[in-house]
Enzyme design. Sequence first.
Site, PDB file in Angstrom:
ATOM      1  N   THR A   9       0.816  -1.224   0.000  1.00 48.58           N
ATOM      2  CA  THR A   9       0.000   0.000   0.000  1.00 48.58           C
ATOM      3  C   THR A   9       0.848   1.271   0.000  1.00 48.58           C
ATOM      4  O   THR A   9       0.324   2.370  -0.081  1.00 48.58           O
ATOM      5  CB  THR A   9      -0.941   0.026   1.229  1.00 48.58           C
ATOM      6  OG1 THR A   9      -0.129  -0.100   2.416  1.00 48.58           O
ATOM      7  CG2 THR A   9      -1.947  -1.112   1.177  1.00 48.58           C
ATOM      8  N   GLY A  10       2.171   1.123   0.101  1.00 42.85           N
ATOM      9  CA  GLY A  10       3.055   2.292   0.109  1.00 42.85           C
ATOM     10  C   GLY A  10       3.289   2.833  -1.289  1.00 42.85           C
ATOM     11  O   GLY A  10       2.868   2.240  -2.288  1.00 42.85           O
ATOM     12  N   VAL A  12       6.084   3.094  -3.115  1.00 44.05           N
ATOM     13  CA  VAL A  12       6.880   2.197  -3.963  1.00 44.05           C
ATOM     14  C   VAL A  12       6.118   0.900  -4.219  1.00 44.05           C
ATOM     15  O   VAL A  12       6.133   0.368  -5.332  1.00 44.05           O
ATOM     16  CB  VAL A  12       8.269   1.912  -3.341  1.00 44.05           C
ATOM     17  CG1 VAL A  12       9.033   0.869  -4.149  1.00 44.05           C
ATOM     18  CG2 VAL A  12       9.087   3.195  -3.257  1.00 44.05           C
ATOM     19  N   ARG A  97      21.930  -3.882   2.333  1.00 47.39           N
ATOM     20  CA  ARG A  97      22.809  -3.472   1.232  1.00 47.39           C
ATOM     21  C   ARG A  97      24.303  -3.635   1.524  1.00 47.39           C
ATOM     22  O   ARG A  97      25.062  -4.045   0.662  1.00 47.39           O
ATOM     23  CB  ARG A  97      22.529  -2.007   0.851  1.00 47.39           C
ATOM     24  CG  ARG A  97      21.193  -1.811   0.168  1.00 47.39           C
ATOM     25  CD  ARG A  97      20.944  -0.336  -0.110  1.00 47.39           C
ATOM     26  NE  ARG A  97      19.576  -0.108  -0.547  1.00 47.39           N
ATOM     27  CZ  ARG A  97      18.930   1.039  -0.386  1.00 47.39           C
ATOM     28  NH1 ARG A  97      19.527   2.061   0.204  1.00 47.39           N
ATOM     29  NH2 ARG A  97      17.692   1.177  -0.811  1.00 47.39           N
ATOM     30  N   CYS A 126      18.050   4.465  -4.695  1.00 48.06           N
ATOM     31  CA  CYS A 126      17.591   5.014  -5.973  1.00 48.06           C
ATOM     32  C   CYS A 126      18.642   5.885  -6.660  1.00 48.06           C
ATOM     33  O   CYS A 126      18.903   5.741  -7.852  1.00 48.06           O
ATOM     34  CB  CYS A 126      16.299   5.813  -5.773  1.00 48.06           C
ATOM     35  SG  CYS A 126      16.363   6.932  -4.368  1.00 48.06           S
ATOM     36  N   LYS A 205      25.561   6.468   1.435  1.00 48.56           N
ATOM     37  CA  LYS A 205      25.012   5.311   0.698  1.00 48.56           C
ATOM     38  C   LYS A 205      25.579   5.306  -0.716  1.00 48.56           C
ATOM     39  O   LYS A 205      25.977   4.269  -1.238  1.00 48.56           O
ATOM     40  CB  LYS A 205      23.479   5.416   0.606  1.00 48.56           C
ATOM     41  CG  LYS A 205      22.703   4.969   1.829  1.00 48.56           C
ATOM     42  CD  LYS A 205      21.212   5.181   1.554  1.00 48.56           C
ATOM     43  CE  LYS A 205      20.395   5.089   2.824  1.00 48.56           C
ATOM     44  NZ  LYS A 205      18.980   5.464   2.598  1.00 48.56           N
ATOM     45  N   HIS A 233      14.691  11.792  -9.874  1.00 46.06           N
ATOM     46  CA  HIS A 233      15.929  12.351  -9.329  1.00 46.06           C
ATOM     47  C   HIS A 233      16.848  12.772 -10.474  1.00 46.06           C
ATOM     48  O   HIS A 233      16.955  12.071 -11.488  1.00 46.06           O
ATOM     49  CB  HIS A 233      16.673  11.314  -8.479  1.00 46.06           C
ATOM     50  CG  HIS A 233      15.974  10.936  -7.210  1.00 46.06           C
ATOM     51  ND1 HIS A 233      14.891  11.612  -6.698  1.00 46.06           N
ATOM     52  CD2 HIS A 233      16.242   9.927  -6.324  1.00 46.06           C
ATOM     53  CE1 HIS A 233      14.517  11.036  -5.553  1.00 46.06           C
ATOM     54  NE2 HIS A 233      15.315  10.017  -5.326  1.00 46.06           N
TER      55      HIS A 233
END
Length: 328
Positions: A9-10, A12, A97, A126, A205, A233
Amino acid sequence: MKVAVVGATGMVGEVMLKVLAERNFPITELIPVASEKSIGKEIEYKGDKYKIVGMQEAVDKQPQIAIFSAGGSTSLEWAPVFAAAGTTVIDNSSAWRMDQTKKLVVPEINASELTQSDKIIANPNCSTIQMVLALAPLHKKYNIKRVVVSTYQSVTGTGVKAVRQLENEYAGVQGEMAYKYPIHRNVIPQIDVFEENGYTKEEMKMVRETHKILDKNIAVTSTTVRIPVVGGHSESVNIEFEHDFDVNDIRKILHETPGITVQDNIDTFTYPMPMYAEGKDDVFVGRIRRDESQPNTLNMWIVADNLRKGAATNAVQIAEYLVANHLV
């Protein structure tokens, strides 16, 4: 092929379902998963309605693949539970990650490293994905020494609350704030929390993930900035190579790289912009030019839809690779 989408439901998660449908991913049973407050609600996928279930129920259904986009703490807790039940997890959070036992994958670059025993696979950040996709073929040919990147990141990277803040401010309405400051008619030079070295987590990151995906010997420095844009972006990237290059060869290499569209014609004012990237899966590269201030150095402008190639599409491409190569 049972597929669970965790965080369905988010922002992404919704794009994830859209991409799975668009790319006709071979799902026989979709298992949408969300937080307890959403359990029992319905979502639509390819014209059918599906009830949202909780985590344990999803694990019990033993999907072959679970695509996570539900935040780091959820992933840390539940990805190992799914993995223990035999499910291959593709995780979109930062949780796994930098774990040395987990692969960090951009399919066009390093999917070939995946094996059947990889039960938790990490999706990069991203802003890293779009940058390394453009850097990888150039590194192969000219050997990158150093990268200086400044980002101009969409509010969608923060989520629904940030989009609402921008819309409220644009309309002159008081509302809930996702940021410490207004974002409309403003630029915020902070994404995520600050680390001890004065850089933000987002900036580090980009450094750490580039090292893990491409090459730990590339020197990377990053400044990440939130701007009042919805749709993608953008990044200004300065690349110093070991060897000299030909600018036309750079364009040719990028043009021939799967997943990249070169938009680079100053005569027609053609260059990448978020308004063109939104809703598309490619990474767009333009403003390709030599840095005249020092040798063997190039400037580029890179734009991508952060919810698609920067998150959902990259995860679905990993799933497609797993299926095509009989790894699930």
